[in-house]
Scaffold this active site. Structure first.
Site, PDB file in Angstrom:
ATOM      1  CB  SER A 177       4.498 -35.384 130.942  1.00 25.37           C
ATOM      2  OG  SER A 177       4.468 -34.064 130.474  1.00 25.37           O
ATOM      3  NE  ARG A 193       8.062 -34.621 135.624  1.00 28.13           N
ATOM      4  CZ  ARG A 193       7.947 -34.754 134.308  1.00 28.13           C
ATOM      5  NH1 ARG A 193       6.799 -34.502 133.710  1.00 28.13           N
ATOM      6  NH2 ARG A 193       8.966 -35.151 133.589  1.00 28.13           N
ATOM      7  CE  LYS A 252       2.190 -32.501 127.728  1.00 27.92           C
ATOM      8  NZ  LYS A 252       3.327 -31.657 128.105  1.00 27.92           N
ATOM      9  CG  HIS A 291       5.235 -34.503 121.026  1.00 25.69           C
ATOM     10  ND1 HIS A 291       4.823 -33.274 121.465  1.00 25.69           N
ATOM     11  CD2 HIS A 291       6.216 -34.884 121.870  1.00 25.69           C
ATOM     12  CE1 HIS A 291       5.523 -32.944 122.541  1.00 25.69           C
ATOM     13  NE2 HIS A 291       6.370 -33.902 122.802  1.00 25.69           N
ATOM     14  CG  ASP A 307       1.665 -32.363 131.673  1.00 27.92           C
ATOM     15  OD1 ASP A 307       2.535 -33.118 132.159  1.00 27.92           O
ATOM     16  OD2 ASP A 307       1.920 -31.476 130.855  1.00 27.92           O
TER      17      ASP A 307
HETATM   18  N1  URA Z   1       7.868 -32.641 127.502  1.00 31.19           N
HETATM   19  C1  URA Z   1       6.710 -32.781 128.178  1.00 31.19           C
HETATM   20  O1  URA Z   1       5.660 -32.386 127.692  1.00 31.19           O
HETATM   21  N2  URA Z   1       6.736 -33.362 129.376  1.00 31.19           N
HETATM   22  C2  URA Z   1       7.863 -33.819 129.950  1.00 31.19           C
HETATM   23  O2  URA Z   1       7.816 -34.350 131.038  1.00 31.19           O
HETATM   24  C3  URA Z   1       9.062 -33.674 129.235  1.00 31.19           C
HETATM   25  C4  URA Z   1       9.032 -33.083 128.005  1.00 31.19           C
END
Ligand code: URA
Ligand code: CA
Length: 446
Positions: free
Chosen positions: A183, A168, A187, A82, A161
């Site tokens: 966050s 947010r 995932k 990622h 999320d």
């Molecule tokens: N990418 C994400 O998936 N979440 C965040 O909070 C910031 C960047």
């Protein structure tokens, strides 16, 4: 347990218990806690922070808010990678096939681009016919047979999320290390791989602009991964200028293919090999990073990486003919050369602004759901440290419409800063974080 008590406790800077965190996240997802209380809590977390145990508890509460992927049916140590997002960052399209070609299965769920950053799904979708939405069954079969598949994030994964991120975004609470770390990691953990490699970008085109914050985020994410029983490595890499020369979906696919064909050297190739080596190392596919790097380079030079990318494209219903013939990729009406007006040396680049130029040309989205033009974007011809004279080609803009063009050209000129002295080169990578700690060994261009 009342939501208001949990909010007050965090407002006072105290640590929340595992049960308080679980109950708060459950309340959010079940709609029992209204948005205004969730928002107040997010602001309290943003200001007062969370310790590593709280952050890991928050992450697991988020993972448990939805479905998770079971990859146990696929043989081997599966790895995912990622990136926290950058400009001209096409490393997934290069590193993932190289790792698969070295025998380590890559099962990747990707996101779409938003704002100035590009997304892997959008890039892949510029390949005619390519499908990013496979059923879970098809995804598992593709990982099993090709050793590599890249699909979109399943909507049933981590609903917490989706809810928290939307709040947010509009309450000024995106910039918080525990909230970002939970966050991203929720995932990745829900997506089910055994090994996770995180590429934390740092610099003018990154979410985290300082090296210190980038390492802090890297450390937090690795700690969460380890607590969740996943082999996790984070690397911190430079995003003080676009990584590759191309910014735009089909243009970036073309550049990734050129790297895999052995026709392009430079930072994109270097960082992709470093990431591939880190993925192999994290998934126990090699003994040392040096071995991993040698294996990845061998896969590149022999053409096995390119062949693997072709297998993935075919398996996901795309036209693999694009690998031999770039005219099968979406193109543009016009290519506009942008030439230097001044003499000097490129001292810095406003990378976010370069990303926004591509967005103005139609390559990206300002809002979720905006349509993108896969063919447009820009190709840089110069990098930081290059000497230029009036008339030298700085970039080529691939355009299909007049709207936004003039603004993009003006902003591009401002984003390329020209001075007199050659700046000292920055390393491509600034170090890594693993279970054994932080390593500040930099990686420089060859
Ligand atoms: N990418 C994400 O998936 N979440 C965040 O909070 C910031 C960047
Ligand atoms: Ca820590």
């Amino acid at each position: 347990m009342r939501a208001v008590d949990i909010i007050q406790k965090k407002r006072e800077g105290q640590s929340l218990t595992t049960e308080e965190i679980r109950s708060f996240i459950r309340g959010c997802v079940e709609g029992e806690i209204p948005d205004y209380q969730v928002s107040a809590w997010l602001m309290a977390v943003c200001i007062n922070g969370m310790d590593s145990r709280e952050t890991a508890d928050l992450t697991m509460a988020m993972v448990n808010s939805g479905e998770t992927v079971d990859l146990s049916g696929v043989k081997g140590v599966k790895v995912d990678k990622h990136s926290t997002g950058g400009v001209g960052d096409t490393t997934t399209l290069i590193a993932a096939p190289l790792v698969a070609a070295c025998g380590v299965p890559v099962a990747k769920m990707s996101g779409r681009g938003l704002g100035f950053t590009g997304g892997t799904l959008d890039k892949l979708e510029s390949i005619p016919g390519f499908r990013v939405s496979l059923s879970m069954e098809e995804f598992l079969q593709a990982v099993q047979s090709v050793g590599l598949a890249v699909i979109g994030q399943n909507r049933n994964l981590v609903p917490a999320d989706q809810l928290l991120y939307a709040l947010r975004d509009v309450t000024g609470t995106v910039e918080s290390i525990p909230l970002i770390a939970s966050s991203i990691m929720s995932k990745k953990i829900a997506a089910g791989t055994d090994a996770i490699v995180l590429d934390v970008k740092t610099g003018s085109g990154a979410f985290m602009q300082s090296v210190e914050d980038s390492f802090a985020l890297a450390e937090e994410m690795v700690e969460i991964g380890i607590r969740a029983g996943r082999k996790t490595t984070a690397v911190v890499t430079d995003m003080d200028q676009p990584l590759g020369m191309a910014v735009g979906n089909a243009l970036e696919v073309r550049e990734a293919v050129e790297v895999l064909q052995g026709r392009q050297k430079g930072p994109l190739r270097e960082v992709s090999l470093y990431l591939a080596a880190t993925m192999l190392m994290t998934a126990n596919g090699c003994d040392t990073l040096k071995d991993g790097r040698r294996m990845a380079e061998q896969a590149l030079v022999s053409g096995r990486g390119l062949a693997r990318l072709g297998d993935m494209i075919r398996r996901q219903h795309g036209d693999a003919g694009v690998l031999e013939d770039f005219s099968r990729l979406p193109g543009t009406n016009r290519i506009l050369p942008i030439k230097a007006e001044k003499e000097g040396c490129i001292t810095s680049v406003d990378t976010r602004e370069i990303g926004r130029c591509a967005l103005l040309l139609g390559a990206g989205r300002s809002r979720k759901g905006d349509r993108i033009d896969p063919g447009v974007g820009l190709v840089l011809h110069r990098r930081i440290g290059d000497r230029i004279r009036p008339g030298d080609l700085l970039a080529e803009f691939y355009v299909n419409r007049e709207e936004g063009l003039q603004e993009a050209v003006e902003n591009f000129r401002k984003a390329i800063r020209i001075g007199t002295d050659k700046p000292t080169p920055r390393p491509l990578a600034l170090g890594s974080v693993t279970a054994s700690g932080v390593d500040h060994t930099p990686v420089y261009a060859e």
